[in-house]
Design a protein around this motif. Sequence first.
Motif, PDB file in Angstrom:
ATOM      1  N   THR A 202       0.515  -0.861  -0.301  1.00 52.14           N
ATOM      2  CA  THR A 202       0.273  -0.076   0.093  1.00 52.14           C
ATOM      3  C   THR A 202       0.955   1.175   0.135  1.00 52.14           C
ATOM      4  O   THR A 202       1.513   1.190   0.716  1.00 52.14           O
ATOM      5  CB  THR A 202      -0.847  -0.101   1.275  1.00 52.14           C
ATOM      6  OG1 THR A 202      -0.083   0.246   2.701  1.00 52.14           O
ATOM      7  CG2 THR A 202      -1.769  -1.748   1.227  1.00 52.14           C
ATOM      8  N   GLY A 204       1.640   5.026  -0.305  1.00 48.65           N
ATOM      9  CA  GLY A 204       0.524   6.446   0.363  1.00 48.65           C
ATOM     10  C   GLY A 204       1.432   7.387   1.150  1.00 48.65           C
ATOM     11  O   GLY A 204       2.865   7.327   1.356  1.00 48.65           O
ATOM     12  N   THR A 208      -2.776   6.415   4.208  1.00 52.55           N
ATOM     13  CA  THR A 208      -2.152   5.101   4.599  1.00 52.55           C
ATOM     14  C   THR A 208      -1.070   4.304   5.564  1.00 52.55           C
ATOM     15  O   THR A 208      -1.506   4.080   6.264  1.00 52.55           O
ATOM     16  CB  THR A 208      -1.288   4.712   3.179  1.00 52.55           C
ATOM     17  OG1 THR A 208      -1.666   4.778   1.763  1.00 52.55           O
ATOM     18  CG2 THR A 208      -1.069   3.398   2.919  1.00 52.55           C
ATOM     19  N   ASP A 209      -0.852   6.209   6.181  1.00 56.02           N
ATOM     20  CA  ASP A 209       0.685   5.766   7.185  1.00 56.02           C
ATOM     21  C   ASP A 209      -0.237   5.246   8.262  1.00 56.02           C
ATOM     22  O   ASP A 209       0.585   5.051   9.942  1.00 56.02           O
ATOM     23  CB  ASP A 209       1.250   6.503   7.118  1.00 56.02           C
ATOM     24  CG  ASP A 209       2.604   6.648   8.525  1.00 56.02           C
ATOM     25  OD1 ASP A 209       3.495   5.419   8.235  1.00 56.02           O
ATOM     26  OD2 ASP A 209       3.182   7.568   8.174  1.00 56.02           O
ATOM     27  N   ARG A 220      -5.127   1.075  11.287  1.00 56.38           N
ATOM     28  CA  ARG A 220      -4.956   1.972  10.561  1.00 56.38           C
ATOM     29  C   ARG A 220      -5.893   0.381   8.937  1.00 56.38           C
ATOM     30  O   ARG A 220      -5.828  -0.617   9.690  1.00 56.38           O
ATOM     31  CB  ARG A 220      -3.833   1.948   9.431  1.00 56.38           C
ATOM     32  CG  ARG A 220      -2.425   1.827  10.644  1.00 56.38           C
ATOM     33  CD  ARG A 220      -0.640   1.814  10.033  1.00 56.38           C
ATOM     34  NE  ARG A 220      -0.193   2.442  11.593  1.00 56.38           N
ATOM     35  CZ  ARG A 220       0.525   1.076  11.739  1.00 56.38           C
ATOM     36  NH1 ARG A 220      -0.227   0.244  11.879  1.00 56.38           N
ATOM     37  NH2 ARG A 220       1.367   1.385  13.453  1.00 56.38           N
ATOM     38  N   TRP A 221      -6.013   1.559   7.547  1.00 61.12           N
ATOM     39  CA  TRP A 221      -7.148   0.812   6.699  1.00 61.12           C
ATOM     40  C   TRP A 221      -5.721   0.048   6.118  1.00 61.12           C
ATOM     41  O   TRP A 221      -6.549  -1.472   6.038  1.00 61.12           O
ATOM     42  CB  TRP A 221      -7.347   2.230   5.536  1.00 61.12           C
ATOM     43  CG  TRP A 221      -6.123   2.731   4.736  1.00 61.12           C
ATOM     44  CD1 TRP A 221      -5.984   3.377   4.765  1.00 61.12           C
ATOM     45  CD2 TRP A 221      -5.702   1.367   3.710  1.00 61.12           C
ATOM     46  NE1 TRP A 221      -5.112   3.237   3.754  1.00 61.12           N
ATOM     47  CE2 TRP A 221      -5.093   2.510   2.570  1.00 61.12           C
ATOM     48  CE3 TRP A 221      -6.304  -0.164   3.188  1.00 61.12           C
ATOM     49  CZ2 TRP A 221      -4.298   1.794   1.733  1.00 61.12           C
ATOM     50  CZ3 TRP A 221      -5.572   0.030   2.299  1.00 61.12           C
ATOM     51  CH2 TRP A 221      -4.973   0.575   1.095  1.00 61.12           C
ATOM     52  N   PRO A 222      -4.851   0.168   6.220  1.00 51.86           N
ATOM     53  CA  PRO A 222      -4.300  -1.668   5.663  1.00 51.86           C
ATOM     54  C   PRO A 222      -4.122  -2.208   7.122  1.00 51.86           C
ATOM     55  O   PRO A 222      -4.111  -3.850   6.060  1.00 51.86           O
ATOM     56  CB  PRO A 222      -2.528  -0.853   5.632  1.00 51.86           C
ATOM     57  CG  PRO A 222      -3.005   0.531   5.015  1.00 51.86           C
ATOM     58  CD  PRO A 222      -3.917   1.091   5.934  1.00 51.86           C
ATOM     59  N   ASN A 242       2.960  -1.989   4.613  1.00 48.53           N
ATOM     60  CA  ASN A 242       3.019  -0.580   4.861  1.00 48.53           C
ATOM     61  C   ASN A 242       3.283   0.760   4.631  1.00 48.53           C
ATOM     62  O   ASN A 242       4.228   0.217   5.628  1.00 48.53           O
ATOM     63  CB  ASN A 242       1.783  -0.083   6.828  1.00 48.53           C
ATOM     64  CG  ASN A 242       1.131   1.570   6.102  1.00 48.53           C
ATOM     65  OD1 ASN A 242       1.327   2.309   5.575  1.00 48.53           O
ATOM     66  ND2 ASN A 242       0.271   1.376   7.042  1.00 48.53           N
ATOM     67  N   GLY A 244       3.320   3.594   3.475  1.00 49.11           N
ATOM     68  CA  GLY A 244       2.532   5.156   3.803  1.00 49.11           C
ATOM     69  C   GLY A 244       3.512   6.269   4.609  1.00 49.11           C
ATOM     70  O   GLY A 244       4.490   5.779   5.553  1.00 49.11           O
ATOM     71  N   LEU A 279      -2.079   4.840  -3.621  1.00 50.30           N
ATOM     72  CA  LEU A 279      -3.600   6.439  -2.911  1.00 50.30           C
ATOM     73  C   LEU A 279      -1.770   7.421  -2.823  1.00 50.30           C
ATOM     74  O   LEU A 279      -1.771   7.440  -1.295  1.00 50.30           O
ATOM     75  CB  LEU A 279      -3.313   5.281  -1.857  1.00 50.30           C
ATOM     76  CG  LEU A 279      -4.545   6.795  -1.007  1.00 50.30           C
ATOM     77  CD1 LEU A 279      -5.871   7.267  -2.199  1.00 50.30           C
ATOM     78  CD2 LEU A 279      -5.711   6.503   0.565  1.00 50.30           C
ATOM     79  N   GLU A 280      -1.652   8.379  -3.983  1.00 51.63           N
ATOM     80  CA  GLU A 280      -1.100   9.295  -3.683  1.00 51.63           C
ATOM     81  C   GLU A 280      -1.949  10.513  -3.952  1.00 51.63           C
ATOM     82  O   GLU A 280      -2.580  10.871  -5.750  1.00 51.63           O
ATOM     83  CB  GLU A 280       0.210   8.828  -4.076  1.00 51.63           C
ATOM     84  CG  GLU A 280       1.183   8.123  -3.163  1.00 51.63           C
ATOM     85  CD  GLU A 280       1.428   8.941  -2.537  1.00 51.63           C
ATOM     86  OE1 GLU A 280       1.447   9.723  -2.266  1.00 51.63           O
ATOM     87  OE2 GLU A 280       2.788   8.386  -1.947  1.00 51.63           O
ATOM     88  N   HIS A 397     -10.965   4.255   8.955  1.00 50.61           N
ATOM     89  CA  HIS A 397     -10.157   3.786   8.487  1.00 50.61           C
ATOM     90  C   HIS A 397     -10.209   2.613   7.889  1.00 50.61           C
ATOM     91  O   HIS A 397     -10.166   1.332   7.429  1.00 50.61           O
ATOM     92  CB  HIS A 397      -8.890   3.896   9.652  1.00 50.61           C
ATOM     93  CG  HIS A 397      -7.742   4.833   9.628  1.00 50.61           C
ATOM     94  ND1 HIS A 397      -7.098   4.666   8.372  1.00 50.61           N
ATOM     95  CD2 HIS A 397      -7.370   6.155   9.761  1.00 50.61           C
ATOM     96  CE1 HIS A 397      -6.114   5.359   8.656  1.00 50.61           C
ATOM     97  NE2 HIS A 397      -6.012   6.787   9.391  1.00 50.61           N
TER      98      HIS A 397
END
Length: 410
Positions: A202, A204, A208-209, A220-222, A242, A244, A279-280, A397
Amino acid sequence: MSMIKRAIAVSLLCVAVAGSAVPPPQRWLRSWASSQQIPEPNNALPEADLKDATLRQIVRISTGGQQVRVIFSNAFGTEPLRIDAAHVALSAGGPTSKIDPASDHALTFDGAPEVTIPAGASYASDLVQLRVPALTSLAITLHLPDAPARQTSHPGSRATSYVIHGNKVRDVELTGAKTIDHWYQIAGVDVLAGYEGSAVVTLGDSITDGNGSTTNGNDRWPDRLADRLQASPATRKVSVLNHGIGGGRLLLDGLGPNALARFDRDVLAQTGVRYLIVLEGVNDLGTFTRDAPQSPEAHAALVRRIIGAYRQIVTRARAAGIKAIGATILPYGGNDYYHPDAQNEADRQAINAWIRERGNFDAVVDFDAVMRDPKNPMRMRADVDKGDHLHPSVAGHRAMGDAVPLSLFK
């Protein structure tokens, strides 16, 4: 049967018997990772703290295994980094420096108890026999005789680490240690997995972080995506990495390197990676007009450059056999830091339209559709907004992690 035919038959039988005894192929699979950067001054540790210092850092892996190895990093160091002792163990659980002593293993490097990592490099430990169930928290403990010439870190760990003077890598608990919510000099954990194991990166920014998630909460979402992958028998061999970075951008450096500059290290160099979610872009859009308005021509050029960066990412991912999944940029209307206007929103909509267009990415996760307020699409829904109109809340998230179709990884 002739002697020749009999000999051939016996040989074939021996091959078949021997073949049936061969264990299924295995390979290393990265189960946890973080993006490396130079910590900004307020997130760097004082040099005195890292001289003759033991660092214990807690990470949560995604997929499990029977053997592990740890990857240490000196990516931004300007001189060789010496680690003269390192251990790995199961964490006792929760925000504590305590480990499960029965699981504690000393790490070696080419058979030696210490390693000197060249400037700009990373180094994997030898494997250790350690059963680590999926979604387990590991404690990675290392001793630095001297402070790094320049620290390599991941400030946005959202996990508590512990530092104390002296070589205490064998201690069950680091009583009296200083606590910091950052990671230093660690880059990854690999598990020996079946050949069918694979990783999703992931890639981002602060969303994302984990900005808006809970420290030591692994929400977090990841993390939520990893939970869901492990809950399904069809996807339990897919790990989530992850990558991010807070303030991350596609085109310019922020607190860390830009996405194109870190692509090789954070995506291509990750063992077992087969999927990429990108996701950026929100920070590219926001910083563009944060201090002064821009002309319509400049806005159009920015959109073209952002799409060009996406194309570069997709091209490089596909060349490496990685499925490139585009994630639409979340709404950020009402954010006081970026204060976007109608033209910023038009830019975001144009970029999201390109992401959604068939063929540009290999698949799409439409986070914008999940998170936007249907009554005001420029803004995030209140129930998933952290409150700054830029970052998701814990509920946000979770909604994002739930929005990723698991069918993408089957």
